[in-house]
Enzyme design. Structure first.
Site, mmCIF file in Angstrom:
data_model
loop_
_atom_site.group_PDB
_atom_site.id
_atom_site.type_symbol
_atom_site.label_atom_id
_atom_site.label_comp_id
_atom_site.label_asym_id
_atom_site.label_seq_id
_atom_site.Cartn_x
_atom_site.Cartn_y
_atom_site.Cartn_z
ATOM 1 C CG ASP A 19 -0.347 0.197 2.535
ATOM 2 O OD1 ASP A 19 0.899 0.305 2.595
ATOM 3 O OD2 ASP A 19 -1.078 0.278 3.538
ATOM 4 C CB CYS A 76 1.150 -2.269 4.908
ATOM 5 S SG CYS A 76 1.136 -3.305 6.375
ATOM 6 C CB THR A 78 2.770 -2.048 10.980
ATOM 7 O OG1 THR A 78 1.542 -2.570 10.446
ATOM 8 C CG2 THR A 78 2.544 -0.646 11.536
ATOM 9 C CG HIS A 109 10.283 -24.424 13.081
ATOM 10 N ND1 HIS A 109 10.554 -24.285 14.422
ATOM 11 C CD2 HIS A 109 11.335 -25.106 12.548
ATOM 12 C CE1 HIS A 109 11.724 -24.865 14.699
ATOM 13 N NE2 HIS A 109 12.226 -25.358 13.565
ATOM 14 C CG HIS A 144 8.371 -28.175 12.231
ATOM 15 N ND1 HIS A 144 8.167 -27.586 13.447
ATOM 16 C CD2 HIS A 144 9.680 -28.551 12.195
ATOM 17 C CE1 HIS A 144 9.303 -27.585 14.129
ATOM 18 N NE2 HIS A 144 10.230 -28.175 13.394
HETATM 19 C C1 RB5 Z 1 -1.591 2.982 6.308
HETATM 20 O O1 RB5 Z 1 -1.516 4.250 6.874
HETATM 21 C C2 RB5 Z 1 -1.246 1.916 7.358
HETATM 22 O O2 RB5 Z 1 -2.303 1.788 8.255
HETATM 23 C C3 RB5 Z 1 -0.936 0.609 6.690
HETATM 24 O O3 RB5 Z 1 0.125 0.776 5.818
HETATM 25 C C4 RB5 Z 1 -0.535 -0.544 7.587
HETATM 26 O O4 RB5 Z 1 0.468 -0.183 8.472
HETATM 27 C C5 RB5 Z 1 -1.622 -1.277 8.231
HETATM 28 O O5 RB5 Z 1 -1.407 -2.274 8.937
#
Ligand code: RB5
Length: 161
Positions: A19, A76, A78, A109, A144
């Site tokens: 994203d 993304c 995070t 695993h 596993h």
């Molecule tokens: C977008 O701002 C952010 O929420 C997305 O990239 C991600 O981190 C969501 O988990």
């Protein structure tokens, strides 16, 4: 095994999607896949315009579940939202990783077929190493395999106790 030795890639084709929050790392990931001899398939996003990560996670997960690619790398902000969304698809085992041990164990695993990265968590150099670990580590099988099979039980309607 000597971990410094290069290993063969386990995948021939890997789909990559991000994203707007993950865009900063996507080119690094595509480049690293090429360096490893893995064919990258870029599913976007291509601009910094705000988009919804579940759409991109879904596009990648469907291709892996359908056999068009053996694995996916999702990026993304995070790495968390992408993994949660991808894991809703049958047959998908997505792991968010920000250090090499987890990336290696996710393959060895858990037979993870999706690596999720957070572009607001890690830098380009670490992202490249995580891609290398993920793509060059094989599933160990054995005990596993039984556990990985059990992960899919709820989606097969086997809820258990
Ligand atoms: C977008 O701002 C952010 O929420 C997305 O990239 C991600 O981190 C969501 O988990």
């Amino acid at each position: 095994m000597n971990r410094s030795q290069p290993r063969e890639p386990q995948f021939r084709r890997v789909v990559v999607a991000c994203d707007h929050g993950g865009l900063a790392l996507k080119d690094e990931v595509l480049d690293m896949l090429g360096e490893l001899g893995v064919e990258p398939v870029d599913l976007g996003t291509y601009t910094s315009d705000s988009v919804d990560y579940p759409a991109y996670a879904g596009a990648a997960a469907r291709r892996v579940a359908g056999g068009e690619a053996e694995a996916a790398i999702l990026i993304c902000g995070t790495g968390i939202g992408m993994a949660i969304a991808a894991n809703k698809f049958p047959g998908i085992r997505a792991a968010t990783c920000s250090e090499e041990f987890s990336a290696r164990m996710a393959r060895a695993h858990n037979d993870a077929n999706v690596l999720a990265l957070g572009a607001r968590v890690i830098g380009a150099g670490l992202a490249r190493e995580l891609v290398r670990c993920f793509c060059t580590t094989g599933f160990e099988g054995g005990r596993h395999a039984r556990r990985v099979d059990a992960i899919g039980a709820p989606q097969r309607g086997e809820c258990g106790s």
